[in-house]
Design an enzyme around this catalytic site. Structure first.
Site, short mmCIF file in Angstrom:
data_model
loop_
_atom_site.label_atom_id
_atom_site.label_comp_id
_atom_site.label_asym_id
_atom_site.label_seq_id
_atom_site.Cartn_x
_atom_site.Cartn_y
_atom_site.Cartn_z
N LYS A 24 -28.41 44.36 5.86
CA LYS A 24 -28.16 43.92 7.23
C LYS A 24 -29.33 44.31 8.14
O LYS A 24 -29.87 43.50 8.88
CB LYS A 24 -26.85 44.54 7.73
CG LYS A 24 -26.50 44.18 9.14
CD LYS A 24 -25.15 44.73 9.56
CE LYS A 24 -24.97 44.56 11.05
NZ LYS A 24 -23.72 45.11 11.55
N GLU A 40 -33.06 53.26 0.76
CA GLU A 40 -32.83 52.98 -0.66
C GLU A 40 -33.21 51.54 -0.99
O GLU A 40 -33.91 51.26 -1.96
CB GLU A 40 -31.35 53.19 -1.01
CG GLU A 40 -30.87 54.62 -0.95
CD GLU A 40 -30.39 55.04 0.42
OE1 GLU A 40 -30.79 54.41 1.44
OE2 GLU A 40 -29.61 56.00 0.48
N GLY A 99 -21.32 46.08 7.98
CA GLY A 99 -21.77 46.12 6.58
C GLY A 99 -20.62 46.05 5.59
O GLY A 99 -20.62 45.27 4.64
N ARG A 100 -19.59 46.86 5.81
CA ARG A 100 -18.47 46.92 4.85
C ARG A 100 -17.51 45.75 5.00
O ARG A 100 -16.54 45.64 4.26
CB ARG A 100 -17.75 48.26 4.96
CG ARG A 100 -17.27 48.60 6.35
CD ARG A 100 -16.88 50.06 6.48
NE ARG A 100 -16.59 50.46 7.85
CZ ARG A 100 -17.49 50.85 8.73
NH1 ARG A 100 -18.77 50.88 8.40
NH2 ARG A 100 -17.14 51.21 9.95
N GLU A 156 -15.28 54.64 5.28
CA GLU A 156 -16.35 54.54 6.29
C GLU A 156 -15.74 54.04 7.60
O GLU A 156 -16.26 54.30 8.68
CB GLU A 156 -17.46 53.59 5.81
CG GLU A 156 -18.75 53.79 6.57
CD GLU A 156 -19.96 53.07 5.95
OE1 GLU A 156 -20.87 53.73 5.44
OE2 GLU A 156 -19.97 51.83 5.99
N HIS A 165 -4.19 57.47 -18.99
CA HIS A 165 -4.59 58.42 -20.03
C HIS A 165 -5.61 59.41 -19.52
O HIS A 165 -6.29 60.06 -20.31
CB HIS A 165 -5.12 57.64 -21.24
CG HIS A 165 -4.06 56.75 -21.81
ND1 HIS A 165 -3.15 57.19 -22.75
CD2 HIS A 165 -3.72 55.47 -21.52
CE1 HIS A 165 -2.33 56.19 -23.05
NE2 HIS A 165 -2.64 55.14 -22.30
N LYS A 207 -29.16 60.99 6.81
CA LYS A 207 -30.36 60.14 6.71
C LYS A 207 -31.53 60.79 7.42
O LYS A 207 -32.65 60.81 6.92
CB LYS A 207 -30.10 58.77 7.36
CG LYS A 207 -29.16 57.87 6.59
CD LYS A 207 -29.13 56.50 7.25
CE LYS A 207 -27.99 55.65 6.76
NZ LYS A 207 -27.85 54.38 7.48
O1 F6P Z 1 -25.42 54.12 5.75
C1 F6P Z 1 -24.28 53.36 5.79
C2 F6P Z 1 -24.58 51.91 5.91
O2 F6P Z 1 -25.06 51.66 7.17
C3 F6P Z 1 -23.38 51.06 5.60
O3 F6P Z 1 -22.54 50.93 6.67
C4 F6P Z 1 -24.00 49.80 5.15
O4 F6P Z 1 -23.11 48.98 4.45
C5 F6P Z 1 -25.12 50.33 4.30
O5 F6P Z 1 -25.55 51.49 4.97
C6 F6P Z 1 -26.27 49.41 4.06
O6 F6P Z 1 -26.87 48.96 5.21
P1 F6P Z 1 -27.85 47.72 5.24
O7 F6P Z 1 -27.08 46.52 4.80
O8 F6P Z 1 -28.34 47.63 6.64
O9 F6P Z 1 -28.97 48.00 4.27
#
Ligand code: F6P
Length: 539
Positions: free
Chosen positions: A207, A213, A268-269, A354, A385, A505
Site C-alpha cells: 500500500k 521488508e 492494509g488488512r 491489528e 492431535h 519499526k
Molecule cells: O506494519 C503493519 C502494516 O502497516 C500493516 O498494517 C500492513 O498490512 C503491512 O504493514 C504492509 O504495509 P504495506 O502494504 O504498506 O507494505
C-alpha cells in the site's frame, strides 16, 4: 480512565446477569429447552450459524443486543458504508465494502463517487490476469510467464496467500504461485530456487511502497532478474506493482502503467479485494474472482441491512464480548474443518488483532476493560492431535469457531464423513463433556476416573456451509471483518489504525544503522547493547 462502557445500563445488567448464569452448564441450558438449537441458530446466505452451544440464554442475548443498541451499532455500521471518516486518527474513510460494490452503485468520498474508479481498476486487473493466463504477456526474452511471485507483507501478503490456498482448487495449475513476505533472505531465496527468471513475474504489493521488508525483497528480486536478463528494460516485463503510492512505484523503476492502484480508504488488512487481490485473480481467473467479490458483497449487505438480532457478524461480535469481558477469556480459537482454509486463522490474526489490539478510546482515554482477543487456530482434524487436549481439559476457557462444509472439493471414499464427524464430535465433547458417573459406568479404574472426566461447558459456534466456493470464502472473510468492527464499536476503539507497530519499526531502523556502522555508539539498555555487540562481532 474511560468509565463509559461500564456505566452503560446494559453493561451493568450484563454484570448482574453474568452472576446468575456463569455457573449454569450448557447441558442444563439444553435440557431446559428442546428448541434451543433452533432458537440459537441463524441460517443466512447459505451459512448455518449454530450458536446454541454457548453459555447464554435469551436474556443474555437480549442484554447483549441492548448493549449493541446503546453503543449505536445500528447507526454506526451505516457510517462506515457511507464513507464517514471513522478512522479518526488517520482522518480516513473506511470503505473496503466499496471494493465489492456492484457497478452502478454510488459511494461518495469527499463528494466524489468512488465506485467507477474501483471498477476501472478491476477492469485493468482482469485484462492483465487474462493476458498472463492465456500466455499473451511475455517475459523480456519472449518466454511465457509460468511463475508468479507476490512480494508483500501483512495485509499485502496474508490475504493473497490465504485466498490462493483457499481457492487453489479453482486455480490454473499451469501457473506456479509463490509468496515472499519475510525480510529473512531465505524466503526470497527459496521462492526463486529452481525457477527460470525469464518465465517469472513479480507482483510487488505494498500500500505504502515504503515497507522495509517488501522493498528489500523487491530490490533483491530486481537484482535477481537483472543478473539473469542483464538489461534494465527487463524490469517492465517482470514487475508489476499494487500500491497507492505512484511516486514510489516509479522511483523503484516500475512503469506506472503496470501499477494497479487503490486508495487510502482501504486499510492494509482489509485490502484483499483491492488491487492486492491481483495474484488471486490471476490464479482463479476474473470470473471466479467476481464470484468472490459477490460473496463479500452479499455479506456486506447482510451486515448493513439485517436487524441486529438476526445479523451474523453482530451476534458473533457480541458473543466475543461476552467471553472476553465477562468470562475473562483471553483467546478465541478458529478451527476450519477444510484443509484449503489452512491459512485462514493466520489471516484472521492480522484482521482481528491489528484491528482491535488497542487500549485507547476514540476520545483518547485509556480503557478500563479488556479489548481484542488473541485469535489462533489450525485446521481440524490436525489440531485435535496437538492442542485440543488443553481446550478440552485445561484450565482455560477458549471459545471456538468451527467452520465446515458439507461437500468436499475432493471427495475420496469416506474422508469427508470422517472429517465432519470429527468436527461435530468436538463441539459436542466441548459442550457436554463426560461426567464422573459416565466414566465410572464404563468400568474405568477408580484412580483413573478424575483423569478421564471432561467438565464440558466449553463454548463453540459452528458455521456450516455447502462447499468452499469463491463466493463462500468472500462471505466468511466479510463476516469476520464486520464482527471486528462491531466489537470495536462496543469497546469504543479505532479498528482501522495500527500505531502499535510503529515503535518497533523506528527502533529497527536505528539498530540497522548501528549494525552497519561498527563505530556507531550504542545508547540502548544494557541488554540491547550486548546483543548488538554480539551480532556485530559475528560479522
Ligand atoms: O506494519 C503493519 C502494516 O502497516 C500493516 O498494517 C500492513 O498490512 C503491512 O504493514 C504492509 O504495509 P504495506 O502494504 O504498506 O507494505
Amino acid at each position: 480512565m474511560n468509565a463509559g462502557l461500564k456505566n452503560l445500563e446494559s453493561w451493568k445488567n450484563l454484570e448482574k446477569h453474568f452472576g446468575e448464569i456463569k455457573n449454569v452448564h450448557i447441558k442444563t441450558l439444553f435440557s431446559g429447552d428442546r428448541n434451543r438449537a433452533k432458537r440459537f441458530t441463524l441460517n443466512k446466505l447459505g451459512i448455518y450459524f449454530d450458536f446454541s452451544r454457548h453459555r447464554i440464554n435469551e436474556k443474555t442475548l437480549d442484554l447483549l443486543l441492548m448493549l449493541a443498541e446503546e453503543r449505536g451499532v445500528e447507526k454506526r455500521r451505516l457510517e462506515m458504508f457511507d464513507g464517514g471518516k471513522i478512522n479518526i486518527t488517520e482522518h480516513r474513510a473506511v470503505l473496503h465494502t466499496a471494493l465489492r460494490a456492484p457497478k452502478g452503485s454510488e459511494i461518495f468520498v469527499d463528494g466524489k463517487n468512488i465506485v467507477p474508479e474501483v471498477h476501472d481498476v478491476l477492469h485493468k486487473m482482469s485484462a492483465f490476469a487474462d493476458k498472463i493466463r492465456n500466455g499473451q504477456w511475455k517475459g523480456f526474452s519472449g518466454k511465457t510467464i509460468k511463475n508468479i511471485i507476490n512480494i508483500g507483507i501483512g495485509g499485502s501478503d496474508l490475504g493473497p496467500v490465504m485466498a490462493y490456498e483457499a481457492l487453489r482448487y479453482y486455480s490454473d495449475r499451469s501457473l506456479n504461485f509463490r509468496f515472499v513476505s519475510n525480510v529473512d533472505g531465505s524466503d526470497l531465496a527459496e521462492a526463486v530456487n529452481g525457477i527460470d527468471a525469464e518465465e517469472t513475474l513479480f507482483i510487488v504489493a505494498s500500500k505504502t511502497f515504503t515497507t522495509l521488508e517488501t522493498m528489500t525483497n523487491a530490490n533483491s528480486a530486481r537484482s535477481w532478474i537483472l543478473s539473469k536478463l542483464d538489461d534494465n528494460e527487463a524490469v517492465a516485463k517482470h514487475f508489476v506493482a499494487l500500491s497507492t503510492n505512484a511516486a514510489e512505484v516509479s522511483k523503484f523503476g516500475i512503469d506506472t502503467k503496470n501499477m494497479f492502484g487503490f486508495w487510502d480508504w482501504v486499510g492494509g488488512r482489509y485490502s484483499m479485494t483491492s488491487a492486492i487481490g491481483l495474484s488471486t485473480m490471476i490464479a482463479i481467473g476474473p470470473e471466479n474472482y467476481s464470484q468472490l467479490l459477490h460473496g463479500f458483497h452479499q455479506m456486506d449487505e447482510h451486515f448493513r441491512k439485517t436487524p441486529l438480532r438476526k445479523n451474523i457478524p453482530v451476534i458473533m461480535a457480541l458473543l466475543g464480548v461476552w467471553y472476553n469481558n465477562f468470562f475473562n477469556a483471553e483467546t478465541q480459537a478458529v478451527y476450519p474443518y477444510e484443509n484449503y482454509l489452512k491459512r485462514f486463522p493466520a489471516y484472521l490474526q492480522q484482521l482481528t488483532m491489528e484491528s482491535n489490539g488497542k487500549q485507547t478510546t476514540l476520545k483518547g482515554q485509556k480503557v478500563d476493560y479488556q479489548t481484542g482477543a488473541i485469535f489462533w487456530g489450525e485446521p481440524g482434524t490436525n489440531g485435535q492431535h496437538s492442542f485440543y487436549q488443553l481446550v478440552h481439559q485445561g484450565t482455560k476457557l477458549i471459545p471456538v469457531d468451527f467452520i465446515g462444509f458439507k461437500k468436499s472439493l475432493n471427495p475420496l471414499s469416506s474422508h469427508q464423513d470422517y472429517l465432519i464427524a470429527n468436527m461435530l464430535a468436538q463441539g459436542e465433547a466441548l459442550a457436554f463433556g463426560k461426567t464422573d458417573e459416565e466414566v465410572r459406568a464404563e468400568g474405568v479404574a477408580p484412580e483413573l476416573i478424575p483423569h478421564k472426566v471432561f467438565d464440558g461447558n466449553r463454548p463453540s459456534s459452528t458455521f456450516f456451509l455447502d462447499v468452499l466456493t469463491p463466493a463462500n470464502l468472500g462471505k466468511l472473510v466479510a463476516m469476520y471483518e464486520h464482527c471486528v468492527y462491531v466489537q470495536s464499536l462496543i469497546w469504543d476503539i479505532n479498528a482501522f489504525d495500527q500505531w502499535g507497530v510503529e515503535l518497533g519499526k523506528v527502533l529497527a531502523k536505528n539498530i540497522i544503522h548501528e549494525i552497519e556502522d561498527a563505530n556507531a555508539s550504542l545508547n540502548h539498555d544494557s541488554s540491547t547493547n550486548a546483543l548488538i555487540d554480539l551480532y556485530r562481532s559475528s560479522k
